[in-house]
Motif scaffolding. Structure first.
Motif, PDB file in Angstrom:
ATOM      1  N   UNK A  17       0.792  -1.255   0.111  1.00 49.29           N
ATOM      2  CA  UNK A  17      -0.022  -0.054  -0.018  1.00 49.29           C
ATOM      3  C   UNK A  17       0.800   1.419  -0.105  1.00 49.29           C
ATOM      4  N   UNK A  18       2.239   0.997  -0.394  1.00 47.53           N
ATOM      5  CA  UNK A  18       3.170   2.189  -0.191  1.00 47.53           C
ATOM      6  C   UNK A  18       2.927   2.991   1.258  1.00 47.53           C
ATOM      7  N   UNK A  19       2.827   2.203   2.520  1.00 51.38           N
ATOM      8  CA  UNK A  19       2.607   3.053   3.516  1.00 51.38           C
ATOM      9  C   UNK A  19       3.824   2.529   4.530  1.00 51.38           C
ATOM     10  N   UNK A  20       4.618   3.386   5.252  1.00 49.22           N
ATOM     11  CA  UNK A  20       5.695   3.012   6.126  1.00 49.22           C
ATOM     12  C   UNK A  20       5.488   3.441   7.442  1.00 49.22           C
ATOM     13  N   UNK A  21       6.013   2.966   8.355  1.00 44.50           N
ATOM     14  CA  UNK A  21       6.090   3.280   9.717  1.00 44.50           C
ATOM     15  C   UNK A  21       4.588   3.905  10.274  1.00 44.50           C
ATOM     16  N   UNK A  22       3.553   3.203  10.094  1.00 48.80           N
ATOM     17  CA  UNK A  22       2.496   3.630  10.518  1.00 48.80           C
ATOM     18  C   UNK A  22       1.963   2.882  11.872  1.00 48.80           C
ATOM     19  N   UNK A  23       1.433   3.691  12.875  1.00 50.26           N
ATOM     20  CA  UNK A  23       0.887   3.227  13.991  1.00 50.26           C
ATOM     21  C   UNK A  23      -0.348   2.341  13.912  1.00 50.26           C
ATOM     22  N   UNK A  24      -0.543   1.010  14.512  1.00 51.04           N
ATOM     23  CA  UNK A  24      -1.559   0.159  14.558  1.00 51.04           C
ATOM     24  C   UNK A  24      -1.700  -0.123  15.602  1.00 51.04           C
ATOM     25  N   UNK A  25      -3.367  -0.365  15.684  1.00 49.05           N
ATOM     26  CA  UNK A  25      -3.784  -0.671  17.255  1.00 49.05           C
ATOM     27  C   UNK A  25      -4.095  -2.335  17.058  1.00 49.05           C
ATOM     28  N   UNK A  26      -3.833  -3.021  17.843  1.00 45.54           N
ATOM     29  CA  UNK A  26      -4.099  -4.395  18.004  1.00 45.54           C
ATOM     30  C   UNK A  26      -5.501  -4.735  18.508  1.00 45.54           C
ATOM     31  N   UNK A  27      -6.302  -5.243  17.799  1.00 47.19           N
ATOM     32  CA  UNK A  27      -7.656  -5.416  18.168  1.00 47.19           C
ATOM     33  C   UNK A  27      -8.141  -6.864  18.206  1.00 47.19           C
ATOM     34  N   UNK A  28      -7.916  -7.553  19.290  1.00 46.60           N
ATOM     35  CA  UNK A  28      -8.176  -9.079  19.198  1.00 46.60           C
ATOM     36  C   UNK A  28      -9.883  -9.339  19.199  1.00 46.60           C
ATOM     37  N   UNK A  29     -10.650  -8.175  19.204  1.00 46.28           N
ATOM     38  CA  UNK A  29     -12.087  -8.242  18.831  1.00 46.28           C
ATOM     39  C   UNK A  29     -12.450  -8.301  17.616  1.00 46.28           C
ATOM     40  N   UNK A  30     -11.643  -7.651  16.804  1.00 49.80           N
ATOM     41  CA  UNK A  30     -11.833  -7.727  15.278  1.00 49.80           C
ATOM     42  C   UNK A  30     -11.318  -9.026  14.482  1.00 49.80           C
ATOM     43  N   UNK A  31     -12.168  -9.374  13.713  1.00 51.61           N
ATOM     44  CA  UNK A  31     -11.865 -10.786  12.918  1.00 51.61           C
ATOM     45  C   UNK A  31     -10.862 -10.338  11.899  1.00 51.61           C
ATOM     46  N   UNK A  32     -11.361  -9.539  11.103  1.00 55.03           N
ATOM     47  CA  UNK A  32     -10.462  -8.878  10.025  1.00 55.03           C
ATOM     48  C   UNK A  32      -9.589  -7.815  10.406  1.00 55.03           C
ATOM     49  N   UNK A  33      -8.240  -7.512   9.844  1.00 58.84           N
ATOM     50  CA  UNK A  33      -7.783  -6.104   9.766  1.00 58.84           C
ATOM     51  C   UNK A  33      -8.308  -5.181   9.124  1.00 58.84           C
ATOM     52  N   UNK A  34      -8.526  -3.886   9.377  1.00 58.21           N
ATOM     53  CA  UNK A  34      -9.034  -2.979   8.601  1.00 58.21           C
ATOM     54  C   UNK A  34      -8.055  -1.725   8.435  1.00 58.21           C
ATOM     55  N   UNK A  35      -8.035  -0.970   7.486  1.00 59.85           N
ATOM     56  CA  UNK A  35      -7.235   0.021   7.178  1.00 59.85           C
ATOM     57  C   UNK A  35      -8.114   1.242   6.640  1.00 59.85           C
ATOM     58  N   UNK A  36      -7.697   2.497   7.130  1.00 59.93           N
ATOM     59  CA  UNK A  36      -8.398   3.750   6.709  1.00 59.93           C
ATOM     60  C   UNK A  36      -8.051   3.920   5.213  1.00 59.93           C
ATOM     61  N   UNK A  37      -9.178   4.542   4.469  1.00 62.39           N
ATOM     62  CA  UNK A  37      -8.752   4.723   3.221  1.00 62.39           C
ATOM     63  C   UNK A  37      -9.422   6.175   2.825  1.00 62.39           C
ATOM     64  N   UNK A  38      -8.723   6.993   2.052  1.00 66.16           N
ATOM     65  CA  UNK A  38      -9.310   8.365   1.703  1.00 66.16           C
ATOM     66  C   UNK A  38     -10.243   8.297   0.483  1.00 66.16           C
ATOM     67  N   UNK A  39     -10.318   7.231  -0.331  1.00 65.89           N
ATOM     68  CA  UNK A  39     -11.154   7.232  -1.525  1.00 65.89           C
ATOM     69  C   UNK A  39     -10.804   5.994  -2.238  1.00 65.89           C
ATOM     70  N   UNK A  40     -11.957   5.410  -2.692  1.00 67.54           N
ATOM     71  CA  UNK A  40     -12.059   4.207  -3.517  1.00 67.54           C
ATOM     72  C   UNK A  40     -13.088   4.170  -4.533  1.00 67.54           C
ATOM     73  N   UNK A  41     -12.598   3.592  -5.691  1.00 65.40           N
ATOM     74  CA  UNK A  41     -13.613   3.534  -6.913  1.00 65.40           C
ATOM     75  C   UNK A  41     -13.318   2.384  -7.756  1.00 65.40           C
ATOM     76  N   UNK A  42     -14.314   1.983  -8.520  1.00 66.52           N
ATOM     77  CA  UNK A  42     -14.155   0.791  -9.317  1.00 66.52           C
ATOM     78  C   UNK A  42     -14.005   1.524 -10.827  1.00 66.52           C
ATOM     79  N   UNK A  43     -13.192   0.943 -11.518  1.00 65.26           N
ATOM     80  CA  UNK A  43     -13.288   1.092 -12.916  1.00 65.26           C
ATOM     81  C   UNK A  43     -12.963  -0.068 -13.791  1.00 65.26           C
ATOM     82  N   UNK A  44     -13.874  -0.292 -14.248  1.00 62.51           N
ATOM     83  CA  UNK A  44     -13.737  -1.633 -15.064  1.00 62.51           C
ATOM     84  C   UNK A  44     -13.585  -2.820 -14.277  1.00 62.51           C
ATOM     85  N   UNK A  45     -12.452  -3.616 -14.160  1.00 62.87           N
ATOM     86  CA  UNK A  45     -12.395  -4.627 -13.432  1.00 62.87           C
ATOM     87  C   UNK A  45     -11.348  -4.358 -12.326  1.00 62.87           C
ATOM     88  N   UNK A  46     -10.982  -2.981 -11.971  1.00 66.36           N
ATOM     89  CA  UNK A  46      -9.929  -2.637 -10.965  1.00 66.36           C
ATOM     90  C   UNK A  46     -10.629  -1.788  -9.964  1.00 66.36           C
TER      91      UNK A  46
END
Length: 130
Positions: A17-46
């Motif tokens: 994701x081109x991200x380095x040295x980021x602070x992460x919280x360990x969350x044993x209550x969450x099943x899947x890891x999650x990450x903050x995004x500023x924007x998402x979009x679908x174009x074709x199959x991508x």
């Protein structure tokens, strides 16, 4: 492989994701890891993802959607992508759900899907793998 002990807060890099040295919280209550995004979009199959404002978009051909219940009980449809995480001297590949965490203290949560296989959590400590 012996499990590593980590604290409730750690530092990690995410080369996929081109991200380095980021602070992460360990969350044993969450099943899947999650990450903050500023924007998402679908174009074709991508799926195009912008992880931080004013940064380049990264495209993903492999992704899926999943209904995930957030900590406040609301079910959200989220994109799921796999990415590499480097924590301490260890590299893992794990799925991340993409969500807006801009109002949260920690932009990245590491969930049980990653934690169960590789780590033991000492909640009284932070930054054990720095």
């Amino acid at each position: 492989m012996e499990k590593l002990t980590i604290g409730r807060i750690e530092s990690a890099s995410f080369p996929s994701f081109n991200l380095s040295d980021k602070i992460v919280k360990i969350d044993s209550g969450a099943y899947t890891s999650s990450i903050d995004v500023a924007n998402t979009r679908i174009e074709g199959e991508l799926l195009y993802v912008q992880f931080e404002p004013n940064t380049e978009e990264i495209s993903f051909l492999k992704y899926k959607t999943k209904r995930i219940k957030s900590s406040n009980g609301i079910i959200q449809e989220r994109y799921i992508i796999k990415g590499k995480i480097i924590i301490g001297n260890n590299e893992f590949t794990t799925p991340f759900s993409l969500t807006d965490r801009s109002g949260m203290r920690y932009p990245i949560l590491l969930g049980r899907k990653l934690l169960n296989k590789h780590f033991v959590i000492d909640t009284s400590k932070t930054y054990l793998l720095k």
